[in-house]
Design an enzyme around this catalytic site. Structure first.
Site, short mmCIF file in Angstrom:
data_model
loop_
_atom_site.label_atom_id
_atom_site.label_comp_id
_atom_site.label_asym_id
_atom_site.label_seq_id
_atom_site.Cartn_x
_atom_site.Cartn_y
_atom_site.Cartn_z
CG ASN A 159 -0.38 -0.15 2.52
OD1 ASN A 159 0.61 -0.84 2.69
ND2 ASN A 159 -0.97 0.49 3.51
CB ILE A 160 1.75 3.63 -2.35
CG1 ILE A 160 2.64 2.42 -2.69
CG2 ILE A 160 2.54 4.94 -2.48
CD1 ILE A 160 3.12 2.36 -4.12
CD GLU A 161 -1.27 4.90 4.49
OE1 GLU A 161 -0.74 5.73 5.27
OE2 GLU A 161 -2.03 4.00 4.88
CB CYS B 69 -5.34 -1.26 -1.77
SG CYS B 69 -6.69 -0.51 -0.88
CD GLU C 47 -5.50 -5.68 -1.24
OE1 GLU C 47 -4.85 -4.62 -1.09
OE2 GLU C 47 -6.37 -6.04 -0.44
CB CYS D 270 -10.96 -2.08 0.17
SG CYS D 270 -10.44 -1.46 -1.43
CB CYS E 117 -8.94 -4.33 -3.99
SG CYS E 117 -7.76 -3.00 -3.62
N1 THU Z 1 -5.28 -1.19 2.47
C1 THU Z 1 -4.74 -2.04 1.57
O1 THU Z 1 -3.61 -1.85 1.10
N2 THU Z 1 -5.47 -3.13 1.21
C2 THU Z 1 -6.70 -3.44 1.71
O2 THU Z 1 -7.27 -4.44 1.35
C3 THU Z 1 -7.33 -2.56 2.68
C4 THU Z 1 -6.60 -1.31 3.03
C5 THU Z 1 -4.47 -0.05 2.91
C6 THU Z 1 -4.91 1.30 2.44
C7 THU Z 1 -4.33 2.19 3.51
O3 THU Z 1 -2.99 2.50 3.17
C8 THU Z 1 -4.32 1.34 4.76
O4 THU Z 1 -4.49 0.01 4.32
C9 THU Z 1 -5.40 1.68 5.77
O5 THU Z 1 -6.64 1.75 5.17
#
Ligand code: THU
Length: 132
Positions: A43-45, A54, A56, A87, A90
């Site tokens: 995941n890259i915020e 996300c 995925e 989520c 995804c």
């Molecule tokens: N996130 C994912 O990478 N995959 C998921 O299936 C659910 C959420 C990440 C997004 C965000 O960076 C962090 O989790 C919190 O929501």
């Protein structure tokens, strides 16, 4: 035969690459293509939170940009002990390409495996007639 242990281990490696200073929630994904390749994602915020992607989708889009359109399985892990269910966005992306692919998660050390289509019944599609 899918080597779930290997796929989950790869997802755990990719989780280390997570850029998640805002949520502090690292997620890793390892995607197995039907051609036998593995693509990873984390995941890259972003400071503009909505720009976050996300793990995925990072794995899916990396594979697709490399010419892969058909997928067998994706493992998803977080730093959490609980299974990391993908989520809704995804799930929609999985369904676009491979509704029958397996989504593999970990729960107390055991695999939890679902088909993408099980995780997203009645997925959106543009052919309204099919939705009747
Ligand atoms: N996130 C994912 O990478 N995959 C998921 O299936 C659910 C959420 C990440 C997004 C965000 O960076 C962090 O989790 C919190 O929501």
């Amino acid at each position: 035969m899918i080597d779930y242990n290997f796929l989950v281990q790869k997802a755990q490696e990719y989780a280390q690459k997570s850029y998640s200073p805002y949520s502090n929630f690292s997620v890793g994904a390892a995607l197995l293509t039907s051609s036998g390749k593995i693509f990873g994602g984390a995941n890259i915020e972003n400071a503009s939170y909505g720009a976050t992607v996300c793990a995925e989708r990072v794995a899916m889009f990396t594979a697709i940009a490399d010419g892969e359109l058909d997928f067998t399985a994706i493992a998803v892990v977080s730093k959490n002990e609980n299974p990391c269910f993908p989520c809704g966005i995804c799930r929609q992306v999985f369904t676009e390409f491979s509704p029958s692919m397996e989504v593999v998660m970990l729960s107390d050390g055991a695999f939890k495996i679902y088909k993408a289509s099980e995780l997203l019944p009645y997925a959106f599609n543009l052919k309204a007639v099919e939705n009747k």
